[in-house]
Design a protein around this motif. Structure first.
Motif, PDB file in Angstrom:
ATOM      1  N   TRP A   1      -6.443   6.650  -4.142  1.00  0.00           N
ATOM      2  CA  TRP A   1      -7.178   5.674  -3.329  1.00  0.00           C
ATOM      3  C   TRP A   1      -6.441   4.350  -3.385  1.00  0.00           C
ATOM      4  CZ3 TRP A   1     -12.064   5.578  -0.766  1.00  0.00           C
ATOM      5  CH2 TRP A   1     -12.813   6.747  -0.843  1.00  0.00           C
ATOM      6  N   VAL A   2      -6.750   3.474  -2.406  1.00  0.00           N
ATOM      7  CA  VAL A   2      -6.331   2.072  -2.465  1.00  0.00           C
ATOM      8  C   VAL A   2      -7.577   1.215  -2.261  1.00  0.00           C
ATOM      9  CG1 VAL A   2      -4.939   0.236  -1.426  1.00  0.00           C
ATOM     10  CG2 VAL A   2      -3.986   2.542  -1.641  1.00  0.00           C
TER      11      VAL A   2
ATOM     12  N   CYS B   1      -8.771   4.515   1.816  1.00  0.00           N
ATOM     13  CA  CYS B   1      -8.870   3.116   1.412  1.00  0.00           C
ATOM     14  C   CYS B   1     -10.328   2.672   1.447  1.00  0.00           C
ATOM     15  CB  CYS B   1      -8.064   2.220   2.355  1.00  0.00           C
ATOM     16  SG  CYS B   1      -6.291   2.556   2.391  1.00  0.00           S
TER      17      CYS B   1
ATOM     18  N   ALA C   1       0.833  -1.205   0.000  1.00  0.00           N
ATOM     19  CA  ALA C   1       0.000   0.000   0.000  1.00  0.00           C
ATOM     20  C   ALA C   1       0.865   1.252   0.000  1.00  0.00           C
ATOM     21  CB  ALA C   1      -0.934  -0.007   1.209  1.00  0.00           C
TER      22      ALA C   1
END
Length: 239
Positions: free
Chosen positions: A46-47, A77, A36
């Motif tokens: 974003w993740v 996230c 990440a």
């Protein structure tokens, strides 16, 4: 269009499945938080996280890995997989998750989606996973008679932040996304639609972007395999 790099979690590791089959998992790393951080360093906005074990178990399984990611990165996230009651939704959002993705419950308990979307505006997305236009649930193991567009339209007035549409037969196969079906869904509803499954090249991302109606795209395997350079793709998505 926002590009969401994906981290799929199985037994605490970063993996990618082929067609959603847990027995066809390729391990890409055993430190999801470090992965990440790499995505964040490349400039992502974003993740996208998936608790694969949780999707089958119906409850969070990879919570430790998700919490480690949330502690490591500053970018928002979103998480799907095993989130099927209000307590779990509240718990994850309370731990710093920016958005929860509700999949199976969107079919089995749509009232929960509506309740959650009212309670947490902008923080609830619906995940619609499909084979041949029909929705699949429980980690894609159960196929329903519910059609994708019908399910999406049923949430038009619910206040959900986004719909994440996954074509299961494209997922993890590096064969390209189902652009036509995703575009058709995006044109059928006013809710922002995020494409998932099969995004395997910069050309795929550009084609999705150029529909003018798809708000985001999720990619996993292509980033790990090097088929897509994340930093270059992020630049392209902003132009």
């Amino acid at each position: 269009m926002i590009l969401y790099p994906a981290i799929d979690l199985k037994d605490g590791q970063c993996v990618r499945l082929l067609h959603g089959d847990m027995d066809k998992a390729t391990v890409f790393g055993d430190d999801p938080a470090a992965q990440a951080a790499q995505f964040e360093a490349a400039g992502c906005e974003w993740v996208h996280l998936v608790d694969l074990n949780g999707a089958f178990a119906g409850a969070p399984v990879n919570a430790a890995a998700v919490e480690a990611i949330l502690a490591r990165v500053q970018v928002p996230c979103q998480l799907g997989g095993g989130i099927r009651d209000m307590a779990t939704i509240e718990g994850w959002l309370g731990k710093g998750l920016a958005r929860v993705i509700l999949g199976t419950v969107a079919v089995e308990n749509p009232d929960l989606v509506r309740q959650a979307a009212r309670a947490f505006p902008g923080q609830v997305a619906v995940g619609i996973d499909a084979r041949g236009g029909r929705v699949a649930t429980k980690g894609w193991a159960t196929e329903t008679d519910v059609m994708v567009t019908d399910l999406a339209r049923s949430f038009e007035d619910a206040g959900v932040a986004a719909i994440i549409y996954t074509d299961i037969l494209r997922d993890g196969a590096m064969g390209g996304p189902n652009i036509a079906a995703t575009e058709a869904l995006a044109r059928a509803v006013s809710i922002p639609v995020i494409a998932s499954g099969g995004v395997s090249s910069l050309a795929d991302l550009i084609a999705l972007r150029d529909t003018g109606v798809i708000s985001g795209a999720i990619s996993g395997r292509a980033l790990y395999d090097g088929a897509i350079d994340l930093a270059a793709a992020l630049v392209a998505m902003r132009t």
